[in-house]
Scaffold this motif. Sequence first.
Motif, short mmCIF file in Angstrom:
data_model
loop_
_atom_site.label_atom_id
_atom_site.label_comp_id
_atom_site.label_asym_id
_atom_site.label_seq_id
_atom_site.Cartn_x
_atom_site.Cartn_y
_atom_site.Cartn_z
N LEU A 1 -12.14 -11.08 2.57
CA LEU A 1 -11.94 -12.05 3.64
C LEU A 1 -13.16 -12.93 3.78
O LEU A 1 -14.29 -12.44 3.89
CB LEU A 1 -11.68 -11.30 4.96
CG LEU A 1 -11.41 -12.16 6.18
CD1 LEU A 1 -10.07 -12.88 6.05
CD2 LEU A 1 -11.43 -11.31 7.44
N TYR A 2 -12.92 -14.23 3.75
CA TYR A 2 -13.98 -15.21 4.00
C TYR A 2 -13.65 -15.97 5.28
O TYR A 2 -12.50 -16.29 5.54
CB TYR A 2 -14.06 -16.23 2.86
CG TYR A 2 -14.88 -15.77 1.68
CD1 TYR A 2 -16.25 -15.96 1.65
CD2 TYR A 2 -14.28 -15.17 0.59
CE1 TYR A 2 -17.02 -15.55 0.57
CE2 TYR A 2 -15.02 -14.75 -0.50
CZ TYR A 2 -16.39 -14.95 -0.50
OH TYR A 2 -17.14 -14.53 -1.57
N SER A 3 -14.68 -16.26 6.07
CA SER A 3 -14.53 -17.18 7.19
C SER A 3 -15.13 -18.52 6.75
O SER A 3 -15.98 -18.56 5.86
CB SER A 3 -15.23 -16.65 8.44
OG SER A 3 -16.63 -16.54 8.21
N LEU A 4 -14.69 -19.59 7.39
CA LEU A 4 -15.24 -20.90 7.11
C LEU A 4 -14.84 -21.87 8.22
O LEU A 4 -13.94 -21.57 9.00
CB LEU A 4 -14.76 -21.43 5.75
CG LEU A 4 -13.33 -21.92 5.61
CD1 LEU A 4 -13.22 -22.74 4.33
CD2 LEU A 4 -12.35 -20.79 5.57
N SER A 5 -15.52 -22.98 8.26
CA SER A 5 -15.18 -24.03 9.22
C SER A 5 -14.06 -24.88 8.64
O SER A 5 -14.02 -25.13 7.43
CB SER A 5 -16.39 -24.92 9.50
OG SER A 5 -17.41 -24.16 10.11
#
Length: 85
Positions: free
Chosen positions: A65-69
Amino acid sequence: MTQKFTPTPHDAVFRQCLHEKETAQDFFEIWLPDEIKALCDFKTMKIESGSFVDEEMKAYQSDILYSLSTDKGKGYLYVGTAIRL
């Protein structure tokens, strides 16, 4: 020394590669639809800890899982792999 055998070594390689931010960014930029890519700021990608795989399937699946804007606020990119038996 005993060697471990895995019937699907490609899953481990795939998972290891996607833990590298630059490789994951390349993967997402190739495979995500253009309308999704247009929303994402890939420079802000950050790998998140934790697993979202069902407890019963944990032995057969792994996830990243990656978070990003994004243009819409905080977003997530999830990749799940399954081992087929």
